[in-house]
Every structure is written in C-alpha cells, then in structure tokens.
Design an enzyme around this catalytic site. Structure first.
Site, PDB file in Angstrom:
ATOM      1  N   ASP A 133      -2.726   3.017   3.811  1.00 38.58           N
ATOM      2  CA  ASP A 133      -3.673   2.279   2.023  1.00 38.58           C
ATOM      3  C   ASP A 133      -3.243   3.317   1.274  1.00 38.58           C
ATOM      4  O   ASP A 133      -3.380   4.704   0.877  1.00 38.58           O
ATOM      5  CB  ASP A 133      -5.519   2.648   2.853  1.00 38.58           C
ATOM      6  CG  ASP A 133      -6.040   2.475   1.337  1.00 38.58           C
ATOM      7  OD1 ASP A 133      -5.472   1.278   0.593  1.00 38.58           O
ATOM      8  OD2 ASP A 133      -6.595   2.862   0.973  1.00 38.58           O
ATOM      9  N   GLU A 186      -1.172  -2.033   2.161  1.00 41.79           N
ATOM     10  CA  GLU A 186      -2.007  -2.980   1.143  1.00 41.79           C
ATOM     11  C   GLU A 186      -1.231  -3.042  -0.044  1.00 41.79           C
ATOM     12  O   GLU A 186      -1.032  -1.994  -0.675  1.00 41.79           O
ATOM     13  CB  GLU A 186      -3.682  -2.558   0.349  1.00 41.79           C
ATOM     14  CG  GLU A 186      -4.137  -2.793  -0.558  1.00 41.79           C
ATOM     15  CD  GLU A 186      -5.295  -2.498  -0.530  1.00 41.79           C
ATOM     16  OE1 GLU A 186      -6.610  -2.099  -0.018  1.00 41.79           O
ATOM     17  OE2 GLU A 186      -5.301  -1.413  -1.182  1.00 41.79           O
ATOM     18  N   ASP A 188     -10.873   6.039   2.329  1.00 40.95           N
ATOM     19  CA  ASP A 188      -9.170   5.469   2.832  1.00 40.95           C
ATOM     20  C   ASP A 188      -8.763   5.323   3.919  1.00 40.95           C
ATOM     21  O   ASP A 188      -7.768   4.502   4.542  1.00 40.95           O
ATOM     22  CB  ASP A 188      -7.956   6.238   1.394  1.00 40.95           C
ATOM     23  CG  ASP A 188      -8.411   6.634  -0.192  1.00 40.95           C
ATOM     24  OD1 ASP A 188      -8.518   6.356  -0.293  1.00 40.95           O
ATOM     25  OD2 ASP A 188      -8.908   8.013   0.229  1.00 40.95           O
TER      26      ASP A 188
END
Length: 170
Positions: free
Chosen positions: A7, A67, A140
């Site tokens: 992330d 991501e 996160d």
C-alpha cells in the site's frame, strides 16, 4: 502463492506478506515503513527502497501486488504516492519479480464482497480471513494485507484462465 502486498505511501508504506490460494490465506508478515515528512525526499525514497529490498529478500514473494494510485484533487499526495509506487516497482524489477496493480475497488470487492466497503470493513474482513486475534494497525498495514489476499485469490484464478486460453490456442 506468496504475495507481497504494498500500500504505497511516502510517509507510511504498508507491507503485507500472505501465502494463499483462492479461498485460503495465511499471514506471513505485516508492517509499515515510515519516513519523516520533513526529511529530504530523496533520503526518504532511499530508506523506502532499502526497507522494501529487505522485505523482498527476507520473505521471497513470488509476486508483488501494488495498489494502483488513485488520482484525486490533492496533486501533492498523488505525486508522493506515485514516487513510493515507483520504488516498489523498481525493487521488484531488480529481483525479476512480476508486479501486478489492483485498484482499491478490486481489493475491497475481493475481501469484503463490496467494492464500496470502508476501511473499517476491510480491516475487519482481513482480520477474519487471516484468523488474526488482533486487527492489523494502522490501516496501511491492513490495506497491504488486503492487496496480498486479493491477488492470491484473484491472481491465481486469472493465471489458470490464461493458461487454459493459451492451451486452447495451441
């Protein structure tokens, strides 16, 4: 399949390693790389590269799931996220690892069944799927695990379909 979920973020970069296949997932490791917002950007990127390299070497994933950067009105935020994404991509490429990108909607749908789930729902489902006693924090870290789960479940299916399609073409 062992997947490192990333992330991306320059202040906080979530990392999660999962061993999984469709319907099953086990957490191997989870963490967050933090860099101080007032530090030199180049030094922050070097630190992130070092930490990502350590994770890749230590946990030896087969694939890295990142991501996809979401572009919103905050251009500065998008740029720093893109920088962190590039570092993860570079670290994986240096090791010859495939990289896949998943959108936040894809990840949410994979782990919760709804592409509109909020962060709390994602964290709750990641905790349940992985059989964790305590929810991963901060968000996160949970998001990185969700990315890894998403790819372990969806990526394995997509790879099988691609192999079948290739076999049919021959």
């Amino acid at each position: 399949m062992r997947v490192l979920g990333v992330d991306p973020g320059l202040t906080r970069c979530g990392l999660g390693v999962v061993d999984g296949r469709p319907g099953r997932a086990t957490m191997v490791a989870v963490g967050v790389v933090r860099t101080p917002g007032d530090a030199d950007p180049g030094q922050r990127l070097l630190y992130l590269e070092s930490e990502l390299g350590t994770w890749l070497d230590r946990f030896a994933p087969e694939v890295v799931a990142i991501e996809r950067v979401f572009a919103d009105v905050n251009v500065q935020s998008v740029m720093t996220t893109a920088h962190a994404t590039a570092v993860a991509l570079l670290c994986a490429a240096r090791r010859g690892l495939p990289v896949v990108f998943h959108t936040p909607t894809e990840v949410k749908a994979a782990v919760t069944g709804s592409g509109r789930a909020d962060k709390a729902q994602v964290t709750q489902m990641v905790t349940r799927i992985l059989g964790l006693e305590v929810a991963p924090k901060p968000a996160d870290a949970a998001d990185a695990l969700a990315l890894a789960i998403c790819h372990a479940w969806r990526g394995a299916q997509e790879s099988r379909l691609a192999a079948l399609a290739e076999g049919t073409r021959r």
